[in-house]
Design a protein around this motif. Structure first.
Motif, PDB file in Angstrom:
ATOM      1  N   ALA A  31       0.852  -1.199   0.000  1.00 14.51           N
ATOM      2  CA  ALA A  31       0.000   0.000   0.000  1.00 14.51           C
ATOM      3  C   ALA A  31       0.884   1.244   0.000  1.00 14.51           C
ATOM      4  O   ALA A  31       0.634   2.204  -0.749  1.00 14.51           O
ATOM      5  N   ARG A  67       1.309   4.008  -3.125  1.00 17.71           N
ATOM      6  CA  ARG A  67       1.103   5.420  -2.800  1.00 17.71           C
ATOM      7  C   ARG A  67       2.333   6.252  -3.164  1.00 17.71           C
ATOM      8  O   ARG A  67       2.221   7.311  -3.769  1.00 17.71           O
ATOM      9  N   GLU A 118      -8.604  -3.639   7.805  1.00 15.36           N
ATOM     10  CA  GLU A 118      -8.136  -2.271   7.567  1.00 15.36           C
ATOM     11  C   GLU A 118      -6.959  -2.276   6.595  1.00 15.36           C
ATOM     12  O   GLU A 118      -6.904  -1.468   5.665  1.00 15.36           O
ATOM     13  N   GLU A 148      -8.198  -3.010   3.086  1.00 15.44           N
ATOM     14  CA  GLU A 148      -8.951  -1.871   2.540  1.00 15.44           C
ATOM     15  C   GLU A 148      -8.022  -0.740   2.112  1.00 15.44           C
ATOM     16  O   GLU A 148      -8.183  -0.180   1.022  1.00 15.44           O
ATOM     17  N   VAL A 149      -7.028  -0.427   2.934  1.00  9.83           N
ATOM     18  CA  VAL A 149      -6.071   0.626   2.577  1.00  9.83           C
ATOM     19  C   VAL A 149      -5.323   0.238   1.309  1.00  9.83           C
ATOM     20  O   VAL A 149      -5.159   1.057   0.400  1.00  9.83           O
ATOM     21  N   ARG A 191      -6.234  -1.875  -1.117  1.00  8.02           N
ATOM     22  CA  ARG A 191      -7.136  -1.818  -2.278  1.00  8.02           C
ATOM     23  C   ARG A 191      -7.428  -0.369  -2.683  1.00  8.02           C
ATOM     24  O   ARG A 191      -7.482  -0.061  -3.876  1.00  8.02           O
ATOM     25  N   ASP A 192      -7.596   0.500  -1.705  1.00 11.14           N
ATOM     26  CA  ASP A 192      -7.806   1.923  -2.006  1.00 11.14           C
ATOM     27  C   ASP A 192      -6.594   2.516  -2.712  1.00 11.14           C
ATOM     28  O   ASP A 192      -6.730   3.248  -3.701  1.00 11.14           O
ATOM     29  N   GLU A 193      -5.404   2.199  -2.222  1.00  8.70           N
ATOM     30  CA  GLU A 193      -4.181   2.732  -2.844  1.00  8.70           C
ATOM     31  C   GLU A 193      -3.984   2.181  -4.250  1.00  8.70           C
ATOM     32  O   GLU A 193      -3.533   2.905  -5.141  1.00  8.70           O
ATOM     33  N   GLY A 238      -6.428   1.391  -6.310  1.00 14.36           N
ATOM     34  CA  GLY A 238      -7.376   2.150  -7.119  1.00 14.36           C
ATOM     35  C   GLY A 238      -6.884   3.560  -7.408  1.00 14.36           C
ATOM     36  O   GLY A 238      -6.995   4.055  -8.543  1.00 14.36           O
ATOM     37  N   LEU A 239      -6.323   4.207  -6.404  1.00 18.82           N
ATOM     38  CA  LEU A 239      -5.785   5.558  -6.590  1.00 18.82           C
ATOM     39  C   LEU A 239      -4.575   5.540  -7.519  1.00 18.82           C
ATOM     40  O   LEU A 239      -4.388   6.460  -8.325  1.00 18.82           O
TER      41      LEU A 239
END
Length: 174
Positions: A65, A69, A105, A108-109, A111-113, A115-116
């Motif tokens: 992650a 990022r 958590e 989720e972090v 997967r969010d990163e 996507g970003l």
């Protein structure tokens, strides 16, 4: 963990153009890390069976992650973002967690990163140079270099994930 060809990872094209090929291999390696973590308990995902190493599957996901990022947003786009886990004072913060830190958590972090990162790269040419220089090397990088580095980073850590998973429950697979 299954070893069948239907393991749900997106198989990269063998004839795609360069951008599609890089996207395909990066997504394949992202899916491989997710696959290595499937079906394990929070305790197993936190475990560090390869002592004296502090490597854990949860730590690898948290690390990736941060890597997503850093390269796609902080370096490629030049965004000034707060630390996720690691800091100057604790460079291994991605592998250091407390009882309050959960797999849900961390996943989720990550997967969010991912996507970003996909959005950050979507409209940029592979030849586009990063808007920021590396904190370590002081150099700018093409998006092509970042993709290649990310594929290498995932491939290396997926090898670690293979060993961790085998030690945790005996599961093996490519």
């Amino acid at each position: 963990m299954t070893t069948s060809p239907a393991d749900r990872r997106p198989e990269p094209s063998t004839t795609a153009g360069e951008r599609e090929m890089l996207d395909g291999w990066l997504d394949y390696h992202r899916a491989t890390l997710a696959w290595k973590c499937e079906g394990l308990s929070d305790e197993q995902l936190r475990s560090t069976p390869l002592r004296p190493s502090a490597l854990s599957l949860m730590g690898l996901v948290r690390h990736m992650a941060e890597v997503e990022r850093y390269w796609f947003r902080e370096i490629s786009l030049g965004e000034d973002l707060p630390d996720l886990y690691s800091t100057r004072e604790n460079r291994d913060g991605d592998f250091d967690f407390t009882a309050r830190d959960t797999w849900a958590e961390a996943q989720e972090v990550w997967r969010d990163e991912v996507g970003l990162a996909r959005r950050a790269a979507a409209d940029r040419s592979l030849d586009a140079l990063s808007d920021a220089a590396s904190h370590h090397r002081g150099e700018v990088f093409s998006l092509r270099w970042i993709y290649t580095h990310m594929i290498e980073e995932y491939a290396r850590h997926n090898g670690h994930a293979d060993l961790l998973r085998e030690h945790i429950d005996g599961a093996t697979g490519e």
